[in-house]
Design a protein around this motif. Structure first.
Motif, mmCIF file in Angstrom:
data_model
loop_
_atom_site.group_PDB
_atom_site.id
_atom_site.type_symbol
_atom_site.label_atom_id
_atom_site.label_comp_id
_atom_site.label_asym_id
_atom_site.label_seq_id
_atom_site.Cartn_x
_atom_site.Cartn_y
_atom_site.Cartn_z
ATOM 1 N N TYR A 1 0.862 -1.189 0.000
ATOM 2 C CA TYR A 1 0.000 0.000 0.000
ATOM 3 C C TYR A 1 0.897 1.237 0.000
ATOM 4 C CZ TYR A 1 -4.073 -2.805 1.519
ATOM 5 O OH TYR A 1 -5.095 -3.706 1.625
ATOM 6 N N PRO B 1 -1.400 -12.842 13.190
ATOM 7 C CA PRO B 1 -1.454 -11.664 14.050
ATOM 8 C C PRO B 1 -2.163 -10.494 13.372
ATOM 9 C CG PRO B 1 0.819 -12.210 13.408
ATOM 10 C CD PRO B 1 -0.054 -13.271 12.843
ATOM 11 N N GLY C 1 -2.931 -7.212 11.597
ATOM 12 C CA GLY C 1 -2.157 -6.409 10.645
ATOM 13 C C GLY C 1 -1.293 -7.226 9.703
ATOM 14 N N GLY D 1 -2.259 -8.884 7.131
ATOM 15 C CA GLY D 1 -2.732 -8.866 5.746
ATOM 16 C C GLY D 1 -3.860 -9.841 5.426
ATOM 17 N N LYS D 2 -4.544 -10.352 6.450
ATOM 18 C CA LYS D 2 -5.630 -11.318 6.211
ATOM 19 C C LYS D 2 -6.774 -10.682 5.427
ATOM 20 C CE LYS D 2 -6.151 -11.993 10.672
ATOM 21 N NZ LYS D 2 -5.127 -11.051 11.165
#
Ligand SMILES: Nc1ncnc2c1ncn2[C@@H]1O[C@H](COP(=O)(O)OP(=O)(O)OP(=O)(O)O)[C@@H](O)[C@H]1O
Ligand SMILES: [Mg+2]
Length: 256
Positions: free
Chosen positions: A11, A40, A42, A44-45
């Motif tokens: 991003y 965890p 953040g 990127g799921k």
């Protein structure tokens, strides 16, 4: 069915900041497979799910569904967001029918199916109620019906039960399995709950902290239909420990 090939995502903000959210993620998913994704916060799921949904473009690599590259949302894919966003001025039935209207499908062909699903989700008799007359869990089930009404062959779920209490959550998970067994589809299920991931899935994908990579993909060899008591199965405990170790192991020890 779904092929994720070396997908990466960076991003870039307007101020020039760069966030590497995903790095080199590859995974092949079979038709009618149930895949849970844990990792965890953040890592990127949600980003991965949005790329599969065609809502966000990948920076590198490619996702294909039945051989077709995903470049925009496919009508054959349903998405359930973390918070059930129902339209407050619409009844349960009209909320479920909303996806049919958005897809421009003929309402008359789908109304009976919407009613069947509402019944299947344990909401018979509530078709004419408004969202504010329902409990949180019931609203979540309406959102699930809305994602299922056009019978997508792929269902992407981003922490769909995150806002629920533990008991309702367990019930919803089993409810989802019941619907999935009755109308099989390929499911990606993002969750923060390790037991939930194991209880529902054929495979659990464990991701590393940002940038998200696949740390491991575990086959869950528990019988179906699944039951809550399986959490006492020694294999369940072993899966749970393995996943926990992958997520909580300090970064420097991790083998890349
Ligand atoms: N639209 C965006 N613009 C810039 N950065 C973003 C954007 N969306 C996500 N990110 C960043 O990408 C990283 C991954 O975000 P993502 O939402 O995919 O994580 P997640 O694994 O779903 O986290 P959580 O478990 O907290 O929901 C985060 O560092 C986040 O700040
Ligand atoms: Mg997320």
């Amino acid at each position: 069915m779904i092929s994720i090939r070396s997908v990466g995502k960076t991003y870039r903000s307007r101020h020039g900041e760069v966030v590497d959210a995903l790095d080199d993620v590859s995974l092949d998913v079979r038709e009618k497979e149930f895949v849970s994704i844990v990792g965890p916060s953040g890592c990127g799921k949600s980003t991965l799910l949005k790329i599969i949904a065609g809502l966000v473009p990948a920076s590198g690599g490619e996702v294909t569904i039945r051989g077709r590259p995903v470049r925009e949302p496919f009508p054959d894919v349903g998405f359930v967001f973390q918070n059930a966003v129902l339209l407050p001025w619409r009844t349960v039935l009209d909320n479920v029918m909303f996806s049919i209207e958005m897809l421009g499908l003929p309402g008359n062909d789908y109304r009976a199916r919407a009613r069947d699903l509402i019944e299947l989700a344990g909401l018979a008799g509530f078709e004419r109620k408004y969202p504010w007359e329902l409990s949180g869990g019931m609203q979540q089930r309406v959102a699930l019906c809305r994602a299922l009404v056009h019978d997508p062959s792929v269902l992407l779920m981003d922490e769909p039960f995150g806002a629920l209490d533990a008991m309702t959550r367990e019930e919803m998970g089993l409810e989802l399995l019941r619907i999935w067994e009755e109308r099989p589809k390929t499911i990606f299920f993002v969750t923060h709950s390790i037991p939930e991931a194991i209880l529902l899935a054929d495979r659990v994908v464990v991701m590393t902290p940002r940038p998200g990579r696949l740390a491991r993909v575990l086959d869950i060899a528990l019988d179906r239909p699944r039951a809550v008591e399986m959490e006492f199965d020694p294999r369940f405990k072993a899966y749970s420990e393995e996943i926990r170790a992958l997520i909580f192991r300090p970064r420097r020890e991790r083998v890349h």
